[in-house]
Design a protein around this motif. Structure first.
Motif, short mmCIF file in Angstrom:
data_model
loop_
_atom_site.label_atom_id
_atom_site.label_comp_id
_atom_site.label_asym_id
_atom_site.label_seq_id
_atom_site.Cartn_x
_atom_site.Cartn_y
_atom_site.Cartn_z
N HIS A 1 2.78 2.02 -2.86
CA HIS A 1 1.55 2.61 -4.14
C HIS A 1 1.25 3.78 -4.24
O HIS A 1 1.31 4.69 -5.11
CB HIS A 1 0.17 1.44 -4.17
CG HIS A 1 -1.05 1.86 -4.72
ND1 HIS A 1 -1.49 3.15 -4.23
CD2 HIS A 1 -1.38 1.23 -5.96
CE1 HIS A 1 -2.41 3.04 -5.95
NE2 HIS A 1 -2.13 2.66 -6.23
N ARG B 1 0.85 -1.71 0.38
CA ARG B 1 0.63 -0.51 0.33
C ARG B 1 0.58 1.40 -0.13
O ARG B 1 0.35 2.48 -0.68
CB ARG B 1 -1.15 -0.03 1.17
CG ARG B 1 -1.91 1.28 1.59
CD ARG B 1 -2.60 1.90 0.25
NE ARG B 1 -3.23 3.46 0.56
CZ ARG B 1 -4.24 3.98 1.50
NH1 ARG B 1 -5.12 2.98 0.95
NH2 ARG B 1 -4.56 5.31 0.80
N THR C 1 -11.15 8.66 0.83
CA THR C 1 -11.66 7.47 -0.58
C THR C 1 -13.15 7.74 -0.51
O THR C 1 -13.36 7.62 -2.14
CB THR C 1 -11.26 6.83 0.09
OG1 THR C 1 -10.39 6.32 0.63
CG2 THR C 1 -11.73 5.38 -0.98
N HIS D 1 -5.10 -2.82 -1.57
CA HIS D 1 -6.01 -1.63 -1.46
C HIS D 1 -6.82 -1.39 -0.59
O HIS D 1 -8.07 -0.85 -0.36
CB HIS D 1 -7.10 -2.42 -3.24
CG HIS D 1 -6.01 -2.13 -5.16
ND1 HIS D 1 -5.59 -1.11 -5.28
CD2 HIS D 1 -5.92 -2.76 -5.37
CE1 HIS D 1 -5.31 -1.37 -6.06
NE2 HIS D 1 -5.11 -2.33 -6.34
N SER D 2 -7.38 -2.49 -0.15
CA SER D 2 -8.54 -3.33 0.91
C SER D 2 -7.97 -2.90 2.33
O SER D 2 -8.15 -3.25 3.05
CB SER D 2 -9.19 -3.95 0.92
OG SER D 2 -8.70 -5.66 0.86
#
Length: 209
Positions: free
Chosen positions: A22, A19, A125, A177-178
């Motif tokens: 990224h 994460r 988000t 992503h989660s």
């Protein structure tokens, strides 16, 4: 909830590393592009501006990640909420929303501060097209309560966060992503704080107390 939050320490560390990588790939890539422009010549000022902006962005993201995801010191360490405000302001400066931070300054257990910053990420988000985030800290000296309100167009609580919050087994494995949503709820469990979600047409409010 305990059964849902069952990633091994190794898997959690790997996913959080993914994460963070990224998040910084984009500004670091932009720095590389700026250096290539300098090598080619003829666009020195534009290249330097790209490098400066991208370097500030990368630094802000890493400083934020250091507190939000990192150890930030030895076991049992406390973190100044003023430091959390500083890194949050710098991080959101490179995002679409504006950020308002309301509340007193205090030293709190590091996992509570990490939870606060992760709630800011979740709320960010929730408004992908920008808007406003309002962070409110209450009773920081006695029984801390954190409220993060999001206002903006096309608001939506991230579905994966809702799924994990409901304590239902996830339909798909936790991925890079989660994992931030997973980590947010794990921090809530570790700190003994409860996270509630209120969503309406006007705002999305995440509360931890």
């Amino acid at each position: 909830m305990n059964d849902i939050l069952s990633l091994s320490a190794t898997d959690l560390a790997a996913l959080l590393c993914s994460r963070v990588c990224h998040d910084i790939i984009s500004p670091v890539g932009a720095i590389s592009n700026g250096l290539e422009l300098l090598d080619e010549g003829g666009a020195d000022e534009d290249a330097m501006q790209l490098i400066r902006t991208s370097a500030r962005n990368a630094s802000a993201r890493l400083q934020f990640a250091r507190i939000a995801f990192g150890a930030a010191g030895s076991a049992g360490m406390q973190i100044d909420t003023g430091d959390a405000q500083t890194v949050a302001m710098a991080f959101i400066h490179n995002e679409k929303p504006e950020l308002e931070w309301i509340g007193g300054r205090a030293l709190l257990p590091k996992n509570k501060v990490k939870l606060l910053l992760n709630l800011v990420l979740v709320a960010n988000t929730a408004i992908p097209r920008g808007g406003k985030l309002t962070v409110r800290l209450e009773d920081v000296e006695t029984a801390p309560k954190f409220t993060v309100a999001a206002h903006g167009p096309m608001m939506r609580v991230p579905p994966k966060f809702l799924e994990l919050h409901s304590a239902q087994p996830p339909e798909e494995p936790i991925d890079a992503h989660s994992v931030q949503y997973y980590y947010t709820l794990l921090l809530a469990r570790e700190t003994g704080m409860s996270v509630s979600i209120h969503a309406s047409a006007e705002e999305i409010v995440l509360t931890a107390n």
